[in-house]
Design a protein around this motif. Structure first.
Motif, PDB file in Angstrom:
ATOM      1  N   GLU A 170       0.754  -1.248   0.131  1.00  0.00           N
ATOM      2  CA  GLU A 170       0.190  -0.074  -0.023  1.00  0.00           C
ATOM      3  C   GLU A 170       0.896   1.118   0.121  1.00  0.00           C
ATOM      4  O   GLU A 170       0.436   2.205  -0.720  1.00  0.00           O
ATOM      5  CB  GLU A 170      -0.953  -0.001   1.258  1.00  0.00           C
ATOM      6  N   SER A 171       1.963   1.266   0.717  1.00  0.00           N
ATOM      7  CA  SER A 171       2.901   2.267   0.688  1.00  0.00           C
ATOM      8  C   SER A 171       3.526   2.595  -0.696  1.00  0.00           C
ATOM      9  O   SER A 171       3.836   3.965  -0.825  1.00  0.00           O
ATOM     10  CB  SER A 171       4.014   2.128   1.808  1.00  0.00           C
ATOM     11  N   ILE A 172       3.552   1.661  -1.581  1.00  0.00           N
ATOM     12  CA  ILE A 172       4.032   2.006  -2.899  1.00  0.00           C
ATOM     13  C   ILE A 172       2.780   2.434  -3.746  1.00  0.00           C
ATOM     14  O   ILE A 172       2.938   3.234  -4.626  1.00  0.00           O
ATOM     15  CB  ILE A 172       4.715   0.914  -3.718  1.00  0.00           C
ATOM     16  N   LYS A 173       1.554   1.609  -3.509  1.00  0.00           N
ATOM     17  CA  LYS A 173       0.536   1.761  -4.502  1.00  0.00           C
ATOM     18  C   LYS A 173       0.033   3.050  -4.238  1.00  0.00           C
ATOM     19  O   LYS A 173      -0.414   3.877  -5.276  1.00  0.00           O
ATOM     20  CB  LYS A 173      -0.422   0.896  -4.020  1.00  0.00           C
ATOM     21  N   ASN A 174       0.214   3.682  -3.208  1.00  0.00           N
ATOM     22  CA  ASN A 174      -0.460   5.221  -3.290  1.00  0.00           C
ATOM     23  C   ASN A 174       0.548   6.415  -3.816  1.00  0.00           C
ATOM     24  O   ASN A 174       0.058   7.368  -4.059  1.00  0.00           O
ATOM     25  CB  ASN A 174      -0.291   5.642  -1.767  1.00  0.00           C
ATOM     26  N   LYS A 175       1.588   5.945  -4.255  1.00  0.00           N
ATOM     27  CA  LYS A 175       2.613   6.974  -4.749  1.00  0.00           C
ATOM     28  C   LYS A 175       2.620   6.374  -6.545  1.00  0.00           C
ATOM     29  O   LYS A 175       3.229   7.004  -7.252  1.00  0.00           O
ATOM     30  CB  LYS A 175       4.209   6.571  -4.458  1.00  0.00           C
ATOM     31  N   LEU A 176       1.789   5.633  -6.899  1.00  0.00           N
ATOM     32  CA  LEU A 176       1.594   5.095  -8.274  1.00  0.00           C
ATOM     33  C   LEU A 176       0.513   6.019  -8.756  1.00  0.00           C
ATOM     34  O   LEU A 176      -0.202   6.634  -8.257  1.00  0.00           O
ATOM     35  CB  LEU A 176       1.419   3.798  -8.561  1.00  0.00           C
ATOM     36  N   SER A 177       0.719   5.864 -10.260  1.00  0.00           N
ATOM     37  CA  SER A 177      -0.524   6.571 -11.170  1.00  0.00           C
ATOM     38  C   SER A 177      -1.904   5.833 -10.830  1.00  0.00           C
ATOM     39  O   SER A 177      -1.781   4.455 -10.739  1.00  0.00           O
ATOM     40  CB  SER A 177      -0.235   6.638 -12.488  1.00  0.00           C
ATOM     41  N   PRO A 178      -2.945   6.633 -10.719  1.00  0.00           N
ATOM     42  CA  PRO A 178      -4.095   5.905 -10.713  1.00  0.00           C
ATOM     43  C   PRO A 178      -4.534   4.741 -11.867  1.00  0.00           C
ATOM     44  O   PRO A 178      -5.419   4.025 -11.776  1.00  0.00           O
ATOM     45  CB  PRO A 178      -5.209   6.939 -10.742  1.00  0.00           C
ATOM     46  N   TYR A 179      -3.753   5.100 -12.902  1.00  0.00           N
ATOM     47  CA  TYR A 179      -3.922   3.995 -13.972  1.00  0.00           C
ATOM     48  C   TYR A 179      -2.327   3.349 -14.272  1.00  0.00           C
ATOM     49  O   TYR A 179      -1.928   3.243 -15.366  1.00  0.00           O
ATOM     50  CB  TYR A 179      -4.198   4.819 -15.282  1.00  0.00           C
ATOM     51  N   SER A 180      -1.920   2.848 -13.229  1.00  0.00           N
ATOM     52  CA  SER A 180      -0.529   2.141 -13.369  1.00  0.00           C
ATOM     53  C   SER A 180      -0.641   0.751 -13.760  1.00  0.00           C
ATOM     54  O   SER A 180      -1.805   0.215 -13.981  1.00  0.00           O
ATOM     55  CB  SER A 180       0.121   1.912 -11.748  1.00  0.00           C
ATOM     56  N   ILE A 181       0.299   0.145 -14.221  1.00  0.00           N
ATOM     57  CA  ILE A 181       0.281  -1.041 -15.149  1.00  0.00           C
ATOM     58  C   ILE A 181       0.170  -2.320 -13.739  1.00  0.00           C
ATOM     59  O   ILE A 181       0.301  -3.256 -14.207  1.00  0.00           O
ATOM     60  CB  ILE A 181       1.470  -1.542 -15.797  1.00  0.00           C
ATOM     61  N   TYR A 182       0.069  -1.947 -12.541  1.00  0.00           N
ATOM     62  CA  TYR A 182      -0.309  -2.850 -11.472  1.00  0.00           C
ATOM     63  C   TYR A 182      -1.626  -3.132 -11.300  1.00  0.00           C
ATOM     64  O   TYR A 182      -2.175  -3.790 -10.293  1.00  0.00           O
ATOM     65  CB  TYR A 182       0.549  -2.282 -10.369  1.00  0.00           C
ATOM     66  N   ASP A 183      -2.624  -2.380 -12.050  1.00  0.00           N
ATOM     67  CA  ASP A 183      -4.044  -2.588 -11.680  1.00  0.00           C
ATOM     68  C   ASP A 183      -4.347  -3.971 -12.180  1.00  0.00           C
ATOM     69  O   ASP A 183      -3.805  -4.480 -13.207  1.00  0.00           O
ATOM     70  CB  ASP A 183      -4.847  -1.560 -12.494  1.00  0.00           C
ATOM     71  N   LYS A 184      -5.412  -4.528 -11.542  1.00  0.00           N
ATOM     72  CA  LYS A 184      -6.079  -6.044 -12.148  1.00  0.00           C
ATOM     73  C   LYS A 184      -6.683  -5.735 -13.429  1.00  0.00           C
ATOM     74  O   LYS A 184      -7.341  -4.756 -13.539  1.00  0.00           O
ATOM     75  CB  LYS A 184      -6.882  -6.430 -11.160  1.00  0.00           C
TER      76      LYS A 184
END
Length: 309
Positions: A170-184
Protein backbone atom coordinates in the motif's frame (compact mmCIF):
# COMPACT_ATOMS: atom_id res chain seq x y z
CA UNK A 1 -20.16 -14.15 -1.52
CA UNK A 2 -21.65 -12.66 -4.68
CA UNK A 3 -18.79 -14.02 -6.78
CA UNK A 4 -19.28 -17.53 -5.39
CA UNK A 5 -23.02 -17.45 -6.13
CA UNK A 6 -22.31 -16.16 -9.63
CA UNK A 7 -19.77 -18.93 -10.29
CA UNK A 8 -22.23 -21.54 -8.99
CA UNK A 9 -24.91 -20.48 -11.47
CA UNK A 10 -22.39 -20.34 -14.34
CA UNK A 11 -21.27 -23.90 -13.60
CA UNK A 12 -24.87 -25.08 -13.31
CA UNK A 13 -25.73 -23.50 -16.66
CA UNK A 14 -22.64 -24.93 -18.34
CA UNK A 15 -23.55 -28.43 -17.17
CA UNK A 16 -26.81 -28.11 -19.09
CA UNK A 17 -25.79 -25.97 -22.08
CA UNK A 18 -23.10 -27.81 -24.00
CA UNK A 19 -21.86 -27.41 -27.54
CA UNK A 20 -20.37 -30.01 -29.83
CA UNK A 21 -16.59 -30.20 -29.77
CA UNK A 22 -14.81 -29.23 -32.98
CA UNK A 23 -11.80 -31.51 -33.42
CA UNK A 24 -9.97 -29.31 -35.92
CA UNK A 25 -11.40 -25.81 -35.44
CA UNK A 26 -10.69 -23.01 -37.89
CA UNK A 27 -9.29 -20.20 -35.76
CA UNK A 28 -9.23 -16.57 -36.87
CA UNK A 29 -7.85 -13.50 -35.15
CA UNK A 30 -9.05 -9.92 -35.59
CA UNK A 31 -6.64 -7.05 -34.94
CA UNK A 32 -7.37 -3.34 -34.69
CA UNK A 33 -4.17 -1.30 -34.95
CA UNK A 34 -2.93 2.27 -35.18
CA UNK A 35 0.80 2.99 -35.40
CA UNK A 36 1.93 -0.39 -34.06
CA UNK A 37 4.84 -1.02 -36.44
CA UNK A 38 7.22 -1.82 -33.59
CA UNK A 39 5.20 -4.86 -32.49
CA UNK A 40 2.60 -5.89 -35.07
CA UNK A 41 4.83 -8.12 -37.22
CA UNK A 42 5.91 -10.08 -34.15
CA UNK A 43 2.28 -10.41 -33.10
CA UNK A 44 1.22 -11.88 -36.44
CA UNK A 45 4.19 -14.27 -36.64
CA UNK A 46 3.68 -15.50 -33.09
CA UNK A 47 -0.03 -16.20 -33.38
CA UNK A 48 0.36 -17.86 -36.76
CA UNK A 49 2.77 -20.26 -35.07
CA UNK A 50 0.28 -20.76 -32.23
CA UNK A 51 -2.41 -22.04 -34.61
CA UNK A 52 -4.24 -19.00 -36.01
CA UNK A 53 -5.41 -19.86 -39.53
CA UNK A 54 -6.16 -16.36 -40.73
CA UNK A 55 -6.27 -12.71 -39.71
CA UNK A 56 -8.80 -9.98 -40.40
CA UNK A 57 -7.20 -6.63 -39.61
CA UNK A 58 -8.21 -2.98 -39.43
CA UNK A 59 -5.69 -0.19 -39.83
CA UNK A 60 -6.94 3.06 -38.30
CA UNK A 61 -5.03 5.92 -39.96
CA UNK A 62 -1.55 4.66 -39.18
CA UNK A 63 1.25 7.05 -40.09
CA UNK A 64 4.06 4.53 -39.55
CA UNK A 65 4.73 1.22 -41.35
CA UNK A 66 1.78 -0.68 -39.85
CA UNK A 67 -0.15 -0.75 -43.13
CA UNK A 68 2.91 -1.92 -45.10
CA UNK A 69 3.43 -4.78 -42.64
CA UNK A 70 -0.20 -5.79 -43.04
CA UNK A 71 0.23 -5.79 -46.82
CA UNK A 72 3.32 -7.98 -46.50
CA UNK A 73 1.39 -10.68 -44.65
CA UNK A 74 -1.62 -10.37 -46.92
CA UNK A 75 0.67 -11.29 -49.81
CA UNK A 76 1.83 -14.32 -47.81
CA UNK A 77 -1.82 -15.34 -47.42
CA UNK A 78 -1.88 -15.06 -43.63
CA UNK A 79 -3.96 -11.88 -43.53
CA UNK A 80 -7.18 -12.42 -45.44
CA UNK A 81 -8.63 -8.90 -45.32
CA UNK A 82 -7.24 -5.44 -44.56
CA UNK A 83 -9.81 -2.78 -43.71
CA UNK A 84 -8.66 0.83 -43.94
CA UNK A 85 -10.66 2.76 -41.35
CA UNK A 86 -10.23 6.52 -41.75
CA UNK A 87 -12.53 7.61 -38.91
CA UNK A 88 -10.86 9.25 -35.91
CA UNK A 89 -13.50 8.44 -33.27
CA UNK A 90 -12.18 5.06 -32.07
CA UNK A 91 -15.45 3.20 -32.62
CA UNK A 92 -13.84 -0.05 -31.51
CA UNK A 93 -16.98 -2.08 -30.93
CA UNK A 94 -18.31 -1.35 -34.42
CA UNK A 95 -14.99 -2.01 -36.12
CA UNK A 96 -14.33 -5.30 -34.29
CA UNK A 97 -17.86 -6.50 -34.96
CA UNK A 98 -17.30 -5.88 -38.67
CA UNK A 99 -14.16 -8.02 -38.64
CA UNK A 100 -15.89 -10.82 -36.72
CA UNK A 101 -18.66 -11.01 -39.27
CA UNK A 102 -16.20 -11.15 -42.16
CA UNK A 103 -14.25 -13.97 -40.48
CA UNK A 104 -17.45 -15.85 -39.78
CA UNK A 105 -19.50 -15.29 -42.92
CA UNK A 106 -16.81 -15.11 -45.60
CA UNK A 107 -14.11 -17.42 -44.21
CA UNK A 108 -16.20 -19.82 -42.12
CA UNK A 109 -14.16 -19.40 -38.95
CA UNK A 110 -15.25 -21.58 -36.02
CA UNK A 111 -13.53 -19.59 -33.26
CA UNK A 112 -12.33 -16.00 -33.05
CA UNK A 113 -9.80 -14.17 -30.91
CA UNK A 114 -10.27 -10.40 -30.98
CA UNK A 115 -6.86 -9.04 -30.11
CA UNK A 116 -5.12 -5.74 -29.61
CA UNK A 117 -1.74 -5.38 -31.27
CA UNK A 118 0.07 -5.51 -27.91
CA UNK A 119 -1.54 -8.77 -26.72
CA UNK A 120 0.15 -12.15 -27.07
CA UNK A 121 -2.15 -15.10 -26.33
CA UNK A 122 0.06 -17.76 -24.77
CA UNK A 123 -1.00 -21.38 -24.32
CA UNK A 124 0.64 -24.01 -22.16
CA UNK A 125 0.51 -26.39 -25.15
CA UNK A 126 1.99 -25.81 -28.59
CA UNK A 127 -1.25 -24.56 -30.13
CA UNK A 128 -4.24 -22.49 -29.06
CA UNK A 129 -6.38 -24.95 -30.99
CA UNK A 130 -5.64 -27.66 -28.41
CA UNK A 131 -7.70 -25.74 -25.87
CA UNK A 132 -10.50 -25.00 -28.32
CA UNK A 133 -10.80 -28.55 -29.62
CA UNK A 134 -11.61 -30.05 -26.23
CA UNK A 135 -14.18 -27.58 -24.92
CA UNK A 136 -17.97 -27.84 -24.99
CA UNK A 137 -18.31 -24.12 -24.16
CA UNK A 138 -18.74 -21.37 -26.73
CA UNK A 139 -16.99 -18.62 -24.75
CA UNK A 140 -13.59 -18.87 -23.06
CA UNK A 141 -12.47 -16.18 -20.63
CA UNK A 142 -8.73 -15.51 -20.51
CA UNK A 143 -6.69 -13.64 -17.89
CA UNK A 144 -4.48 -10.81 -19.08
CA UNK A 145 -1.33 -9.57 -17.32
CA UNK A 146 0.88 -6.57 -18.03
CA UNK A 147 4.57 -6.98 -18.75
CA UNK A 148 6.98 -4.55 -17.09
CA UNK A 149 8.78 -2.48 -19.77
CA UNK A 150 12.55 -2.08 -19.52
CA UNK A 151 13.46 0.83 -21.77
CA UNK A 152 16.66 -0.68 -23.19
CA UNK A 153 15.16 -4.06 -24.12
CA UNK A 154 13.33 -5.18 -27.21
CA UNK A 155 9.76 -5.57 -26.07
CA UNK A 156 9.79 -9.38 -26.23
CA UNK A 157 12.93 -9.56 -24.08
CA UNK A 158 10.92 -8.23 -21.14
CA UNK A 159 9.80 -11.18 -19.04
CA UNK A 160 8.55 -9.70 -15.76
CA UNK A 161 4.86 -10.53 -15.74
CA UNK A 162 2.78 -8.60 -13.19
CA UNK A 163 0.97 -11.69 -11.98
CA UNK A 164 0.64 -10.92 -8.25
CA UNK A 165 -0.60 -7.32 -8.36
CA UNK A 166 -2.18 -7.79 -4.91
CA UNK A 167 1.34 -7.95 -3.44
CA UNK A 168 2.09 -4.33 -4.30
CA UNK A 169 2.51 -2.71 -0.85
CA UNK A 170 0.00 0.00 0.00
CA UNK A 171 2.89 2.36 0.75
CA UNK A 172 3.98 2.01 -2.89
CA UNK A 173 0.51 1.81 -4.44
CA UNK A 174 -0.34 5.25 -3.05
CA UNK A 175 2.60 6.75 -4.93
CA UNK A 176 1.72 5.22 -8.31
CA UNK A 177 -0.49 6.63 -11.04
CA UNK A 178 -4.23 5.85 -10.68
CA UNK A 179 -3.79 4.04 -14.00
CA UNK A 180 -0.57 2.20 -13.28
CA UNK A 181 0.34 -1.10 -14.91
CA UNK A 182 -0.21 -2.79 -11.54
CA UNK A 183 -4.00 -2.69 -11.72
CA UNK A 184 -5.96 -5.90 -12.18
CA UNK A 185 -6.85 -6.39 -15.85
CA UNK A 186 -10.32 -7.33 -17.07
CA UNK A 187 -10.45 -10.74 -18.73
CA UNK A 188 -10.69 -11.05 -22.52
CA UNK A 189 -12.71 -13.62 -24.46
CA UNK A 190 -12.28 -16.18 -27.19
CA UNK A 191 -15.64 -17.10 -28.72
CA UNK A 192 -17.28 -19.28 -31.30
CA UNK A 193 -18.85 -17.70 -34.36
CA UNK A 194 -22.01 -19.79 -34.26
CA UNK A 195 -24.68 -17.84 -32.40
CA UNK A 196 -22.58 -14.68 -32.24
CA UNK A 197 -24.59 -11.51 -31.56
CA UNK A 198 -22.22 -8.71 -30.52
CA UNK A 199 -18.88 -7.91 -28.91
CA UNK A 200 -18.34 -5.54 -25.98
CA UNK A 201 -15.97 -2.58 -26.01
CA UNK A 202 -12.45 -3.72 -25.20
CA UNK A 203 -13.26 -7.31 -26.22
CA UNK A 204 -13.94 -8.14 -22.59
CA UNK A 205 -17.21 -9.97 -23.20
CA UNK A 206 -19.51 -11.19 -25.93
CA UNK A 207 -23.22 -11.66 -26.46
CA UNK A 208 -23.91 -15.04 -27.97
CA UNK A 209 -26.85 -17.44 -28.23
CA UNK A 210 -26.91 -20.34 -25.77
CA UNK A 211 -23.92 -18.97 -23.92
CA UNK A 212 -21.80 -21.52 -22.09
CA UNK A 213 -18.60 -20.03 -20.71
CA UNK A 214 -15.47 -21.33 -19.06
CA UNK A 215 -12.35 -19.72 -17.59
CA UNK A 216 -9.18 -21.05 -19.22
CA UNK A 217 -6.43 -22.42 -17.00
CA UNK A 218 -4.12 -22.99 -19.96
CA UNK A 219 -4.21 -19.68 -21.83
CA UNK A 220 -3.06 -16.30 -20.55
CA UNK A 221 -2.32 -13.03 -22.33
CA UNK A 222 1.02 -11.27 -22.11
CA UNK A 223 0.16 -7.59 -22.40
CA UNK A 224 2.96 -5.35 -23.67
CA UNK A 225 0.83 -2.28 -23.05
CA UNK A 226 3.78 0.08 -22.69
CA UNK A 227 7.05 -0.16 -24.57
CA UNK A 228 9.00 2.88 -23.43
CA UNK A 229 8.46 6.57 -22.82
CA UNK A 230 7.97 7.59 -26.45
CA UNK A 231 5.42 4.84 -26.99
CA UNK A 232 3.59 5.94 -23.84
CA UNK A 233 3.40 9.56 -25.03
CA UNK A 234 2.14 8.61 -28.49
CA UNK A 235 -0.38 6.09 -27.19
CA UNK A 236 -1.98 8.36 -24.62
CA UNK A 237 -2.17 11.47 -26.79
CA UNK A 238 -3.52 9.67 -29.87
CA UNK A 239 -5.84 7.49 -27.82
CA UNK A 240 -7.18 10.38 -25.79
CA UNK A 241 -7.89 12.44 -28.90
CA UNK A 242 -9.73 9.49 -30.49
CA UNK A 243 -12.04 8.74 -27.57
CA UNK A 244 -12.78 12.42 -27.08
CA UNK A 245 -14.01 12.48 -30.68
CA UNK A 246 -16.54 9.70 -30.03
CA UNK A 247 -19.56 11.14 -28.28
CA UNK A 248 -21.28 7.74 -28.24
CA UNK A 249 -18.72 6.20 -25.88
CA UNK A 250 -19.78 5.97 -22.26
CA UNK A 251 -17.85 7.98 -19.68
CA UNK A 252 -16.43 4.73 -18.29
CA UNK A 253 -14.86 3.73 -21.61
CA UNK A 254 -11.10 4.30 -22.08
CA UNK A 255 -10.85 6.36 -18.90
CA UNK A 256 -7.07 6.03 -18.80
CA UNK A 257 -6.73 7.67 -22.23
CA UNK A 258 -9.00 10.53 -21.18
CA UNK A 259 -7.03 10.98 -17.95
CA UNK A 260 -3.60 11.17 -19.56
CA UNK A 261 -4.80 13.33 -22.44
CA UNK A 262 -6.13 15.83 -19.93
CA UNK A 263 -3.03 15.99 -17.75
CA UNK A 264 -0.63 16.27 -20.69
CA UNK A 265 -2.59 18.54 -23.03
CA UNK A 266 -4.66 20.61 -20.60
CA UNK A 267 -2.50 20.58 -17.48
CA UNK A 268 0.93 20.38 -19.09
CA UNK A 269 2.45 17.79 -16.76
CA UNK A 270 5.83 16.23 -17.54
CA UNK A 271 5.66 12.97 -19.50
CA UNK A 272 8.67 11.37 -17.79
CA UNK A 273 7.35 11.96 -14.28
CA UNK A 274 3.96 10.49 -15.10
CA UNK A 275 5.47 7.53 -16.97
CA UNK A 276 7.62 6.72 -13.94
CA UNK A 277 4.48 6.73 -11.78
CA UNK A 278 2.70 4.44 -14.27
CA UNK A 279 5.40 1.77 -14.33
CA UNK A 280 6.73 2.31 -10.80
CA UNK A 281 10.31 2.93 -11.90
CA UNK A 282 11.60 3.75 -8.41
CA UNK A 283 9.96 0.74 -6.82
CA UNK A 284 10.83 -2.04 -9.27
CA UNK A 285 13.35 -3.77 -6.99
CA UNK A 286 11.05 -3.52 -3.98
CA UNK A 287 8.16 -5.06 -5.88
CA UNK A 288 10.33 -7.79 -7.34
CA UNK A 289 11.50 -8.72 -3.85
CA UNK A 290 7.86 -8.70 -2.73
CA UNK A 291 6.88 -11.31 -5.36
CA UNK A 292 4.80 -9.03 -7.57
CA UNK A 293 6.42 -10.36 -10.74
CA UNK A 294 6.58 -13.85 -12.21
CA UNK A 295 8.90 -14.89 -15.02
CA UNK A 296 7.19 -15.19 -18.39
CA UNK A 297 9.39 -16.73 -21.07
CA UNK A 298 6.90 -17.91 -23.71
CA UNK A 299 7.24 -14.97 -26.10
CA UNK A 300 10.88 -14.28 -25.22
CA UNK A 301 11.91 -17.84 -25.98
CA UNK A 302 9.96 -17.87 -29.23
CA UNK A 303 11.71 -14.81 -30.66
CA UNK A 304 15.17 -15.36 -29.25
CA UNK A 305 17.16 -16.44 -32.27
CA UNK A 306 14.06 -16.30 -34.51
CA UNK A 307 14.94 -15.84 -38.18
CA UNK A 308 12.18 -14.17 -40.18
CA UNK A 309 13.03 -14.98 -43.79
Amino acid sequence: MFERIKNYFIKAKNSVVKHERIKAPKLFMTILAKNEADIIEHQIIYHRAMGVDGFIVTDNNSSDATREIFEKYKKKGWIKEIICEISNNHDQKKWVDRMIRIASEKYNADWIINSDADEFWCCSSSSLKDELAKTTSNVIYVDIYNIYPHETNKFYENDNLIKNYERVPESIKNKLSPYSIYDKQIQKVIHRTKGYLSIENGNHNVRIKKKSSVKSDNIIIYHYSLRGLEHFKRKMINGGASVNNNEELSENAAQHWRYFYDIFINQGREYQDEYDRVIGTKYFDDMKNNGVFESAYKVKNFFTGYNND
